[in-house]
Write an enzyme that holds these catalytic residues in place. Structure first.
Site, PDB file in Angstrom:
ATOM      1  N   HIS A 157     -14.576 -24.039  34.068  1.00 33.43           N
ATOM      2  CA  HIS A 157     -13.433 -23.672  33.210  1.00 33.43           C
ATOM      3  C   HIS A 157     -13.422 -22.177  32.903  1.00 33.43           C
ATOM      4  O   HIS A 157     -12.926 -21.758  31.861  1.00 33.43           O
ATOM      5  CB  HIS A 157     -13.441 -24.446  31.884  1.00 33.43           C
ATOM      6  CG  HIS A 157     -13.685 -25.910  32.032  1.00 33.43           C
ATOM      7  ND1 HIS A 157     -12.688 -26.838  32.135  1.00 33.43           N
ATOM      8  CD2 HIS A 157     -14.854 -26.606  32.135  1.00 33.43           C
ATOM      9  CE1 HIS A 157     -13.208 -28.049  32.266  1.00 33.43           C
ATOM     10  NE2 HIS A 157     -14.527 -27.940  32.288  1.00 33.43           N
ATOM     11  N   SER A 278      -4.655   4.880  40.748  1.00 32.09           N
ATOM     12  CA  SER A 278      -3.321   4.733  40.183  1.00 32.09           C
ATOM     13  C   SER A 278      -2.627   6.078  40.247  1.00 32.09           C
ATOM     14  O   SER A 278      -3.268   7.122  40.122  1.00 32.09           O
ATOM     15  CB  SER A 278      -3.448   4.274  38.730  1.00 32.09           C
ATOM     16  OG  SER A 278      -2.299   4.634  38.013  1.00 32.09           O
ATOM     17  N   LYS A 284      -8.293   4.903  36.858  1.00 32.22           N
ATOM     18  CA  LYS A 284      -8.221   3.602  37.514  1.00 32.22           C
ATOM     19  C   LYS A 284      -8.843   3.563  38.910  1.00 32.22           C
ATOM     20  O   LYS A 284      -8.725   4.480  39.691  1.00 32.22           O
ATOM     21  CB  LYS A 284      -6.761   3.162  37.643  1.00 32.22           C
ATOM     22  CG  LYS A 284      -6.128   2.810  36.331  1.00 32.22           C
ATOM     23  CD  LYS A 284      -6.485   1.423  35.860  1.00 32.22           C
ATOM     24  CE  LYS A 284      -5.846   0.394  36.717  1.00 32.22           C
ATOM     25  NZ  LYS A 284      -4.977  -0.540  36.071  1.00 32.22           N
ATOM     26  N   GLU A 291      -6.978  -8.086  46.208  1.00 36.49           N
ATOM     27  CA  GLU A 291      -5.676  -8.528  45.683  1.00 36.49           C
ATOM     28  C   GLU A 291      -4.700  -8.829  46.824  1.00 36.49           C
ATOM     29  O   GLU A 291      -3.978  -9.818  46.799  1.00 36.49           O
ATOM     30  CB  GLU A 291      -5.060  -7.449  44.789  1.00 36.49           C
ATOM     31  CG  GLU A 291      -5.730  -7.326  43.433  1.00 36.49           C
ATOM     32  CD  GLU A 291      -5.153  -6.164  42.644  1.00 36.49           C
ATOM     33  OE1 GLU A 291      -4.553  -6.405  41.590  1.00 36.49           O
ATOM     34  OE2 GLU A 291      -5.294  -4.994  43.079  1.00 36.49           O
TER      35      GLU A 291
END
Ligand code: ARG
Length: 467
Positions: A157, A278, A284, A291
């Site tokens: 979970h 970024s 970043k 992804e």
């Protein structure tokens, strides 16, 4: 514009827009080598069965080999009016050997020809995918080997559950990719079937020898029913289904890499070469590669749905709708191979933050089950022990401490069975190593599993089968 092979029956020229609409050459030109190899085998078989002469077969084979070189060397001109790769090759052959070329299409149709080409293509690609998966499994077990002994939290979970070895976690992915390989190998049984000679749908009146064609093209078996042969795309659906499951595994792995590389987890550092920055936030470093792999899962699932939908209400036998099977199939092959390649390169460059993994495994009561097991070892029944441990956890939460940070007298509140050796019992390494059941995270079991996996990979014999 080239004359259509069916022009005899038609009184009007094909509409330009229709030509564009029905043309599949931009997509199916990828099949040219298989198309030509299939045609060469077909004309050899025709000569052997005395349907054409040996001399004609030689002229045809030489012409076909020449066309293959032309396409390879990009000297070949493609043209929408010729629809597909089969007609392009035949048209060019007619220019090279006008008389003999008239006989190439004896005892076959484009319906069995296209099914043959796709099967030959996919057979070859599945072997390529299998050897890539082999390298991927090597990379995964390589990580398990390199970081043997590193302890991390195992989750259910997405809540910390029990400590596990990082290597055990990696070997879970080994199992997934191993099943993927098995699924692709199994698909091969249904791909590696010769369908040529089924002709349009009913077979042929010529005395052909399909078993000889199968031998020439190295097919494992010969299809049984001509109608099924030209209309079956199960092998395409099955392959994309197997690819979809494989992409599920990549997507889950990617999701973990994204999570683990976040500041919240901080378990791993992705290589700079596999991340991007970024355009606005200078601090970043984004996990774009996992992804995008996760994102690409969507297109493979989409391809599966496209082919399933395409096939679902088609009457027997061949229907032109089936021309639409190639884009989703090719896209699936390309996408899957790309994802495997990128993972093979990325995995060995990922660095592991052992300290953070260990810290995370030390906090959040991952030892509560073991505390219950301790009480069981002292003679308590498991349900009661579970209840005692639960109470101890609630008490510790109130004190803002971990179980092992409570004093012996505090632990004794929950059971008089608790002795000082409980603290030893709750050391991370002991918790891991007490798990001795087959398939568990105990060091001994993981080492055995790793060795078994390495042996399996080394004995894998992925030979690239024929054309
Ligand atoms: N381009 C077609 C396909 O991919 C080849 C078969 C065409 N057959 C036909 N009868 N029009 O399905």
């Amino acid at each position: 514009m080239a004359e259509k092979p069916w022009s005899g029956r038609f009184s009007e020229k094909t509409d330009k827009l229709v030509e564009k609409f029905t043309s599949s050459i931009d997509v199916d030109k990828r099949l040219y080598e298989h198309d030509i190899d299939g045609s060469i085998a077909h004309c050899r078989m025709l000569a052997r069965s005395s349907v054409i002469s040996e001399a004609e077969a030689s002229v045809l084979s030489n012409g076909l080999a020449m066309i293959k070189d032309e396409i390879k060397n990009k000297e070949f001109v493609f043209d929408d009016s010729l629809e597909d790769i089969h007609m392009h090759v035949e048209n060019r052959l007619t220019a090279i050997a006008p008389k003999a070329a008239q006989k190439l299409h004896t005892a076959r149709s484009r319906n069995d020809q296209v099914a043959l080409d796709v099967r030959m293509y996919l057979r070859e690609e599945v072997y390529k995918i299998l050897s890539k998966l082999s390298l991927l499994k090597k990379a995964v077990t390589g990580m398990a080997r390199e970081h043997m002994g590193v302890i991390m939290p195992g989750y259910t979970h997405l809540q910390r559950a029990q400590p596990v070895l990082f290597s055990h976690h990696m070997l879970a992915y080994y199992e997934m990719f191993k099943r993927d390989s098995e699924r692709f190998i199994d698909c091969l049984k249904r791909i590696d079937v010769l369908v040529l000679g089924s002709a349009a749908l009913a077979g042929t009146t010529y005395p052909i020898d399909r078993f000889h064609t199968a031998k020439l093209l190295d097919f494992d078996s010969v299809s049984e029913n001509s109608m099924d042969s030209v209309s079956d795309r199960d092998f395409v659906m099955e392959f994309i289904a197997a690819a979809s499951i494989c992409m599920v595994h990549f997507s889950r792995f990617s999701e973990e890499l994204v999570l683990w590389s976040s500041s919240e987890f901080d378990f791993i550092v992705l290589p700079d070469a596999f991340a991007t920055g970024s355009s606005i936030m200078p601090q970043k470093k984004n996990p774009d590669v996992p992804e995008i792999v996760r994102g690409k899962t969507g297109r493979v699932f989409g391809n599966l749905i496209a082919v399933l939908t395409l096939m679902k209400a088609l009457p027997l036998a061949y229907n032109r709708d089936m021309q639409e099977d190639k884009e989703p199939l090719f896209d699936t092959v390309d996408t899957l191979k790309f994802c495997i390649d990128i993972y093979i390169r990325m995995l060995p460059k990922i660095s592991i933050n052992k300290k953070n993994m260990r810290n995370a495994a030390s906090k959040g009561f991952l030892d509560a089950t073991d505390f219950a097991d301790y009480l069981v070892a002292q003679g308590m029944a498991f349900r009661e022990a579970h209840n005692c441990a639960g109470k101890a956890v609630a008490y510790a939460i109130g004190k803002d401490r971990e179980l092992k940070e409570l004093s012996l007298s505090e632990l004794k509140i929950f059971s008089s069975l608790v002795k000082k050796d409980v603290f030893d019992f709750l050391v991370l390494e002991r918790m891991i190593d007490r798990r001795k059941s087959y398939g568990s995270t105990g060091t001994e079991n993981v080492l055995n599993a790793l060795q078994k996996a390495e042996k399996e990979i080394n004995s894998e014999d992925v030979v690239k089968k024929k054309k």
